[in-house]
Design a protein around this motif. Structure first.
Motif: not given
Length: 197
Positions: A160-165, A177-178, A155-157
């Motif tokens: 900042h990026v959050e990796r989800l599994r 915005s994402h 999930v790319i802001f």
């Protein structure tokens, strides 16, 4: 009897609280009444109606009966003993049908889970994100929640990026915005919930 200074006295089971507030609020809104109008109709102050709706006060039996009559609802519904089946929407798998299979030609595939759009406060989808090249940027009113079912996504802001599994969950305001992008070759799927406001 006490253990390590804690009293172990038996306690009597208390009566379950009456969750009148949420049912009252929903029913009042469906009938198109304001708090003040309902209060006037049942001869109580609008502040008292507001406190009942927020769970801060429990109405007397007489007040409850007048509220039920004004809203044309059984008292049993207001106190949670009966169910208004129009409030429960079930979408069976056969109604969703092919929507649950991802469309490999699309950028991201979405399958709406609320058949017929009966829910106004939120929307829910199964989403099958494509790889990085298929990322879509979005922003919207309300809130967004993504719960990962399979695979991995980013999930790319803006900064900042959050990796989800699988098993991970993220929640954020929709005005951020994402975009989302699948990571790796394995298919990714997620439950996407958007609130209306």
């Amino acid at each position: 009897m006490s253990i390590y200074g804690y009293s172990m006295k038996p306690t009597r089971p208390s009566s379950p609280p009456l969750y009148i507030g949420p049912r009252l609020r929903a029913l009042r809104r469906r009938r198109g009444l304001t708090i003040a109008e309902l209060g006037q109709a049942v001869h109580i102050d609008k502040a008292h109606v507001s406190r009942i709706e927020r769970g801060l006060k429990t109405p007397s039996i007489g007040t409850l009966a007048r509220i039920a009559k004004t809203l044309d609802a059984p008292i049993g519904y207001l106190i949670g003993e009966t169910l208004d089946l129009s409030e429960v929407t079930v979408t069976r798998g056969e109604q969703l049908g092919v929507l649950l299979e991802p469309d490999e030609s699309a950028q991201h595939s979405f399958a709406p889970l609320l058949h017929g759009g009966a829910v106004r406060d939120f929307e829910a989808f199964l989403v099958y994100p494509k790889h990085e090249g298929g990322a879509l940027e979005a922003h919207h009113d309300g809130q967004e929640m993504i719960y990962m079912l399979t695979g991995t996504i980013d999930v790319i802001f803006s900064d900042h990026v959050e990796r989800l599994r699988a098993g991970d969950c993220i929640h954020f305001p929709g005005y951020l915005s994402h975009r989302i992008a699948r990571i790796g070759r394995a298919r990714a799927s997620a439950l996407l919930v958007l609130s209306a406001g």
